[in-house]
Design a protein around this motif. Structure first.
Motif, PDB file in Angstrom:
ATOM      1  N   ARG A  70      36.983  42.733  37.903  1.00 51.72           N
ATOM      2  CA  ARG A  70      37.225  42.769  39.356  1.00 51.72           C
ATOM      3  C   ARG A  70      37.957  44.047  39.759  1.00 51.72           C
ATOM      4  NH1 ARG A  70      38.693  37.093  38.385  1.00 51.72           N
ATOM      5  NH2 ARG A  70      37.013  35.748  39.189  1.00 51.72           N
ATOM      6  N   ARG A 130      35.478  46.921  39.427  1.00 50.67           N
ATOM      7  CA  ARG A 130      34.496  46.808  40.507  1.00 50.67           C
ATOM      8  C   ARG A 130      35.058  47.399  41.800  1.00 50.67           C
ATOM      9  NH1 ARG A 130      33.797  40.836  42.258  1.00 50.67           N
ATOM     10  NH2 ARG A 130      35.778  41.357  43.257  1.00 50.67           N
ATOM     11  N   ASN A 131      36.291  47.032  42.141  1.00 49.87           N
ATOM     12  CA  ASN A 131      36.898  47.547  43.371  1.00 49.87           C
ATOM     13  C   ASN A 131      37.183  49.041  43.283  1.00 49.87           C
ATOM     14  OD1 ASN A 131      36.805  44.936  44.256  1.00 49.87           O
ATOM     15  ND2 ASN A 131      38.995  44.723  44.660  1.00 49.87           N
ATOM     16  N   CYS A 136      35.457  51.295  41.970  1.00 51.42           N
ATOM     17  CA  CYS A 136      34.236  52.108  42.077  1.00 51.42           C
ATOM     18  C   CYS A 136      33.691  52.210  43.494  1.00 51.42           C
ATOM     19  CB  CYS A 136      33.135  51.505  41.200  1.00 51.42           C
ATOM     20  SG  CYS A 136      33.455  51.616  39.435  1.00 51.42           S
ATOM     21  N   CYS A 176      31.060  38.827  37.452  1.00 50.24           N
ATOM     22  CA  CYS A 176      32.020  39.902  37.765  1.00 50.24           C
ATOM     23  C   CYS A 176      31.654  41.191  37.034  1.00 50.24           C
ATOM     24  CB  CYS A 176      33.438  39.466  37.378  1.00 50.24           C
ATOM     25  SG  CYS A 176      34.124  38.139  38.402  1.00 50.24           S
ATOM     26  N   GLN A 182      28.656  42.800  38.720  1.00 45.23           N
ATOM     27  CA  GLN A 182      29.074  43.418  39.989  1.00 45.23           C
ATOM     28  C   GLN A 182      29.777  44.749  39.729  1.00 45.23           C
ATOM     29  OE1 GLN A 182      31.430  40.172  41.501  1.00 45.23           O
ATOM     30  NE2 GLN A 182      29.769  39.405  42.802  1.00 45.23           N
ATOM     31  N   PHE A 183      30.581  44.799  38.702  1.00 48.42           N
ATOM     32  CA  PHE A 183      31.224  46.056  38.305  1.00 48.42           C
ATOM     33  C   PHE A 183      30.182  47.113  37.948  1.00 48.42           C
ATOM     34  CE2 PHE A 183      32.495  47.952  34.049  1.00 48.42           C
ATOM     35  CZ  PHE A 183      32.921  49.161  34.577  1.00 48.42           C
ATOM     36  N   ASN A 239      28.411  48.470  41.087  1.00 52.14           N
ATOM     37  CA  ASN A 239      29.202  49.463  41.828  1.00 52.14           C
ATOM     38  C   ASN A 239      29.368  50.757  41.041  1.00 52.14           C
ATOM     39  OD1 ASN A 239      29.476  47.590  43.848  1.00 52.14           O
ATOM     40  ND2 ASN A 239      31.661  47.251  43.581  1.00 52.14           N
TER      41      ASN A 239
END
Length: 466
Positions: free
Chosen positions: A97, A100-101, A103, A148, A151-152, A155
């Motif tokens: 998480r 992911r954020n 990126c 998760c 999703q990483f 991104n």
């Protein structure tokens, strides 16, 4: 805000720098350390929702995050151990998480992750492999980690060719994960995987999808998504693929019949919809036109085999009907219609099929039996309208007319026959039918001339076929 942010990032950095001195065997087995790691990862995750925080991440922060990532990767790859026994899934989910954020719209952080945290990409692929190998009895924590992690990756590869190259090599070239992910029973997993695939695509990778067995299976899975309305990312990819010159000759016959029909419907929709700008125009590859022409010439006559009262539909005739409709749409495109006009075998096939349908319609009650009154058109049953024969004859005439337009060689070859059939059909529609005669009279009054002398002459020359 900036001062608070700097302190939080500094505290996190100091904690992870201390962890570098702890033996790996003690790293997350110590509950105190484990809880601190989870706490700070959770804080970092929330901080990185902010643009300023993402810009404030230095390379040192990513290096210390690598400590956690490497430990998780080491224990995950130990043989004969399940993820539940070998790692703290809460920690790995929070790690993904955070990354992911970090990126989001930040190529600098993407590059730093690639330099300092490549272990995190491998951690995702290991967890995905474990998940796919035991999907039927996977626990919810492992599934959360996979989501998760993907999703990483999604991104990480957005708008960055270096990270795209790295992740494509792992997920497609080396470990062949996309097919299993796209066919996954969990809809969210398949959607995120479509997004990852879309963000990695370029010209050479599209060619890999069309040239390899793994790529063709992936393509078939994507088309299934489109058919089921599951994922917009899959639709974007398929639209891209079908405009590629190599797609149809290499892939069309290898995908399932139902997915071929989906492709033909997609092409029909794209050709029918008007585009606002030239850049949005849908490009039909010439190789696709060649394939559809040859298929129509080879199997069009099979259409006649289903024209009985049977309610069972054969998918092959339905495919032929859809191909004919696509060819009709293509026949009005200046860039492609010459290819149709110069194919005299195609024109012969069109005319021969039309003749055969006309003869079949006279043999008894079937889907090609002529309608005796125009008002019957409005009373067609649903079964007739959904049958592949419905509108087939109309499209044959439509395509013949289009390939003869401003083409004297084609006109001289077949136009006289078509004119006779058309006028003869009109004569039969009007014969002893006041309602139809009135309709034609109104057409004449509106400026469409009807040559009664031709109808009378053909009425003596051409008799109905019994």
């Amino acid at each position: 805000m900036a001062e608070s942010l700097g302190k939080e990032l500094s505290d996190l950095k100091n904690l992870f720098e201390k962890l570098n001195y702890i033996q790996k065997t003690q790293f997350l087995n110590d509950c105190s350390i484990s809880n601190q790691v989870k706490e700070y990862l959770h804080k970092l995750f929330n901080l990185l929702k902010n643009d300023d925080a993402r810009r404030s991440m230095s390379e040192a922060h990513f290096k210390v995050l690598d400590t956690t990532s490497r430990y998780l990767l080491d224990v995950t790859t130990v043989q004969h151990q399940s993820p539940e026994e070998s790692l703290n899934l809460d920690i790995s989910a929070d790690l993904f998480r955070c990354l992911r954020n970090a990126c989001v719209q930040n190529s600098v952080n993407q590059d730093m992750i690639l330099r300092n945290l490549s272990s995190s990409v491998h951690l995702v692929h290991i967890l995905v492999e474990k998940y796919l190998s035991r999907e039927d009895f996977v626990n919810s924590e492992l599934l959360t980690n996979v989501k998760c992690g993907l999703q990483f990756i999604g991104n990480l590869v957005t708008g960055n060719t270096k990270t795209q190259d790295y992740c494509w090599n792992i997920f497609f070239d080396e470990h062949h994960l996309f097919n299993g992910l796209l066919r996954n029973q969990d809809r969210k997993v398949s959607e995120i995987s479509s997004m990852v695939l879309f963000n990695c695509l370029n010209f050479s990778r599209i060619k890999q999808l069309t040239d390899t067995q793994d790529g063709i299976e992936i393509t078939d899975a994507l088309i299934t998504h489109v058919a089921e309305g599951l994922c917009e990312w899959s639709l974007f990819i398929v639209k891209n693929l079908v405009q590629n010159e190599g797609f149809f000759p290499r892939c069309y016959d290898s995908i399932s019949m139902r997915n071929r029909l989906v492709l033909l419907d997609l092409v029909t929709e794209e050709l029918t919809n008007k585009k606002e700008s030239e850049s949005e125009q849908f490009n039909v590859p010439s190789s696709a036109v060649t394939l559809w022409k040859e298929k129509f010439k080879n199997v069009a006559m099979n259409m006649l085999q289903t024209c009985t009262n049977s309610t069972q539909l054969d998918l092959e005739p339905l495919e032929v009907e859809k191909i004919l409709n696509v060819l009709c749409l293509i026949s009005v495109l200046p860039a492609l219609n010459d290819d149709l006009k110069q194919d005299y075998e195609l024109i012969e096939s069109l005319v021969d099929t039309l003749k055969s349908i006309h003869l079949l319609g006279k043999t008894g009650t079937n889907y090609f039996t002529p309608i005796q009154s125009l008002h019957e058109i409005n009373n067609c049953s649903l079964s007739i309208q959904t049958h592949p024969a419905y509108g087939f004859k109309k499209n044959l005439i439509r395509l013949i007319g289009n390939v003869c337009y401003e083409c004297q060689k084609n006109q001289d070859m077949k136009c006289s026959d078509i004119l006779q059939w058309s006028v003869f059909a009109l004569r039969n529609l009007l014969n002893k039918n006041k309602e139809n005669q009135k309709l034609v009279a109104n057409m004449s009054a509106a400026g469409v001339p009807v040559r009664s002398d031709i109808l009378t002459e053909l009425g003596h020359i051409m008799k109905p076929i019994t």
